[in-house]
Design a protein around this motif. Structure first.
Motif, mmCIF file in Angstrom:
data_model
loop_
_atom_site.group_PDB
_atom_site.id
_atom_site.type_symbol
_atom_site.label_atom_id
_atom_site.label_comp_id
_atom_site.label_asym_id
_atom_site.label_seq_id
_atom_site.Cartn_x
_atom_site.Cartn_y
_atom_site.Cartn_z
ATOM 1 N N VAL A 414 1.089 -1.343 0.137
ATOM 2 C CA VAL A 414 -0.056 0.034 -0.024
ATOM 3 C C VAL A 414 0.859 1.449 0.093
ATOM 4 O O VAL A 414 1.680 1.617 0.908
ATOM 5 C CB VAL A 414 -0.897 0.005 1.168
ATOM 6 C CG1 VAL A 414 -1.806 1.116 1.246
ATOM 7 C CG2 VAL A 414 -1.769 -1.201 1.277
ATOM 8 N N SER A 415 0.741 2.126 -1.127
ATOM 9 C CA SER A 415 1.732 3.364 -1.021
ATOM 10 C C SER A 415 0.766 4.280 -0.589
ATOM 11 O O SER A 415 -0.279 4.702 -0.588
ATOM 12 C CB SER A 415 1.813 3.755 -2.604
ATOM 13 O OG SER A 415 2.453 2.594 -3.244
ATOM 14 N N LYS A 416 1.681 5.152 0.237
ATOM 15 C CA LYS A 416 1.166 6.511 1.097
ATOM 16 C C LYS A 416 1.173 7.619 -0.048
ATOM 17 O O LYS A 416 1.915 7.567 -1.179
ATOM 18 C CB LYS A 416 2.186 6.756 1.784
ATOM 19 C CG LYS A 416 2.204 5.652 3.031
ATOM 20 C CD LYS A 416 3.089 6.387 4.177
ATOM 21 C CE LYS A 416 3.282 5.162 5.454
ATOM 22 N NZ LYS A 416 4.175 5.469 6.359
ATOM 23 N N GLU A 417 0.054 8.306 0.210
ATOM 24 C CA GLU A 417 0.167 9.456 -0.801
ATOM 25 C C GLU A 417 1.270 10.330 -0.729
ATOM 26 O O GLU A 417 1.804 10.605 0.301
ATOM 27 C CB GLU A 417 -1.210 10.395 -0.332
ATOM 28 C CG GLU A 417 -2.473 10.024 -0.405
ATOM 29 C CD GLU A 417 -3.668 10.616 0.112
ATOM 30 O OE1 GLU A 417 -3.422 11.773 0.334
ATOM 31 O OE2 GLU A 417 -4.831 10.251 -0.090
ATOM 32 N N THR A 418 1.571 11.039 -1.985
ATOM 33 C CA THR A 418 2.785 11.919 -2.146
ATOM 34 C C THR A 418 2.467 13.107 -1.459
ATOM 35 O O THR A 418 1.663 13.802 -1.794
ATOM 36 C CB THR A 418 3.009 11.883 -3.608
ATOM 37 O OG1 THR A 418 3.398 10.483 -4.167
ATOM 38 C CG2 THR A 418 4.312 12.638 -3.766
ATOM 39 N N GLY A 419 3.340 13.585 -0.446
ATOM 40 C CA GLY A 419 3.269 14.771 0.116
ATOM 41 C C GLY A 419 3.900 15.914 -0.466
ATOM 42 O O GLY A 419 4.451 15.699 -1.642
#
Length: 487
Positions: A414-419
């Motif tokens: 699960v990839s985290k949202e790009t900040g």
């Protein structure tokens, strides 16, 4: 001058000497006179100029010319004359008769200076290497080194550095480079005791080349770290030192230092040294790929380097895309080139970078993806690709290469949202590195400035200014020619 004119008149009927002999022989005599003057006046710059003029003549050297010059420069009954004459190939009897008659009319040098004898060794050695007579060149170079050990004169140092270079080169051409390692170490010790800094530079580079030729990187680093360092006297030797240092740092996984050394060597090398600059660029490209950087396209499109850097361009493209199958095919296609360049072991290291680049692209493209799909997209061909994909993802998350989480129970990544990257300190780090680079370049430019003397005291006339500018142009031209000849 009278003797030279008489010699040309008498040797005119000969076909062997008339075409190339008089002009080349006359220039060699002028070089010998320049060396004698430099020896008597203790001016090393004259010896340097003599070597530069000799390298411009090396393609015109013939056996009759060399024989006539040896008769002129050396005493015919001396040991050096007989030894050097024996190394020269035998010519036709008619040619030898002409040379003997020519030398009989010449008076030998009254006071033979050691610099002239060493120069004769260098001249014969260069001729033998150009004629591909490597065994004779090896014997000649060994004899010249034995003679050099008994000479301790600062005016010989420039000639000695050239002889050291061809001494190692002749043994490398015959495949016996390991035999002279002990002699090179002994010569380095002698030059250190004699404070011959140019000889120390040359011999240190030859020893590093000797060690790296046999992949003895640890010994090379030990020698480099313990050898005395001082301000570089030769730009060519400094470039070679940076290149060898970059190779050592690459093998030791110190990629940042290796990249700096290799790029500096490529920038400092003269434009005529195309082969050397190609090697520097090849190693620099691999190091940048190992650092996770992608070289610009202009690196591969440099004039005269497109064909040589083509395999590295395709390799860079495979790494940039992150396609493991394409990377494998390129590595197999150009395996011979990479083995010849002796960087095949570095290509093996790049496989992990290709996988990491592909995984980074996947994490950016998908918010959630199964490990089986990751293994399929990365084209992992192992026995258990899902388990391998899981370990690769876990290591990438641990190293900070991707910002994601691993769901072991469901087999997902699960990839985290790009900040917002501007909310981090990365822009500050990037700007700081650029500012530091600009400041260092400014400081180097200030240190390299040259001011005309007595600027405030008196104004020079137009004639004096023209003379000074002409001298500066001639000096710059000689320096450029010297750099091109040495490479």
């Amino acid at each position: 001058m009278t003797q030279d004119v008489e010699m040309k008149d008498r040797t005119a009927p000969s076909n062997s000497v008339s075409s190339t002999g008089p002009s080349t022989l006359h220039q060699l005599k002028e070089i010998a006179s320049l060396i004698e003057t430099g020896s008597y006046t203790k001016e090393v710059r004259r010896i340097v100029r003599a070597i530069r003029l000799t390298m411009a003549l090396r393609r015109k050297l013939k056996v009759p010319v060399l024989s006539a010059f040896l008769d002129f420069a050396l005493v015919p009954v001396s040991e050096a004359h007989s030894r050097l004459s024996a190394y020269l190939p035998k010519e036709d009897e008619h040619d030898m008769e002409v040379d003997t008659a020519t030398s009989a009319d010449q008076a030998p040098v009254k006071h033979l200076v050691p610099e002239l004898e060493i120069y004769c060794y260098l001249l014969v050695l260069v001729f033998l290497i150009d004629q591909k007579k490597y065994n004779e060149a090896k014997a000649c170079s060994s004899a010249s080194i034995v003679r050099l050990k008994n000479l301790n004169r600062r005016t010989v140092d420039v000639l000695a550095s050239k002889l050291y270079l061809y001494y190692s080169y002749s043994y490398e051409l015959t495949g016996h480079l390991a035999e002279i390692r002990g002699n090179l170490l002994g010569l380095h010790r002698i030059t250190t005791l004699r404070h011959d800094e140019l000889g120390q530079e040359t011999l240190l580079n030859l020893l590093l080349r000797n060690y790296l030729h046999y992949n003895l990187y640890d010994q090379a680093e030990k020698l480099r770290s313990k050898a005395p360092r001082f301000e570089a006297h030769s730009n060519q030797q400094f470039c070679r030192y940076l290149f060898y240092l970059g190779k050592i740092r690459t093998i030791q996984l110190e990629y940042t230092d290796a990249k700096e050394s290799l790029l500096q060597a490529a920038r400092k090398a003269p434009a005529a040294a195309r082969g050397f600059r190609i090697q520097c660029n090849k190693w620099a490209i691999i190091v940048r790929l190992l650092l996770g950087e992608i070289p610009e396209r202009t690196v591969f499109m440099q004039k005269g380097m497109e064909k040589a850097l083509r395999p590295y361009f395709e390799l860079t493209n495979a790494v940039r895309i992150g396609d493991l199958e394409l990377f494998r095919s390129v590595a197999e296609k150009f395996a011979g080139t990479f083995s010849t360049d002796r960087i095949h072991n570095l290509i093996v290291r790049l496989r992990h970078n290709v996988i990491r680049t592909g995984l980074r692209n996947i994490s950016i493209s998908y918010s959630r993806i199964s490990l089986a799909d990751i293994a399929s997209k990365l084209r992992l061909d192992s026995a258990n690709p899902v388990a391998d994909a899981e370990s690769i993802v876990a290591k990438a998350i641990h190293d900070g290469a991707i910002d994601a989480t691993l769901d072991h129970s469901n087999g997902w990544m699960v990839s985290k949202e790009t900040g917002d990257i501007y909310s981090t300190i990365e822009p500050q780090i990037a700007f700081n590195s650029r500012i530091t680079f600009c400041l260092n370049m400014h400081n180097e430019a200030v240190r390299a400035l040259r001011y005309p003397p007595n600027t405030q005291k008196e104004k020079e006339s137009a004639e004096k200014r023209r003379e000074r500018q002409q001298q500066e142009q001639e000096l710059a031209k000689h320096i450029a020619e010297e750099e091109d000849d040495d490479f």
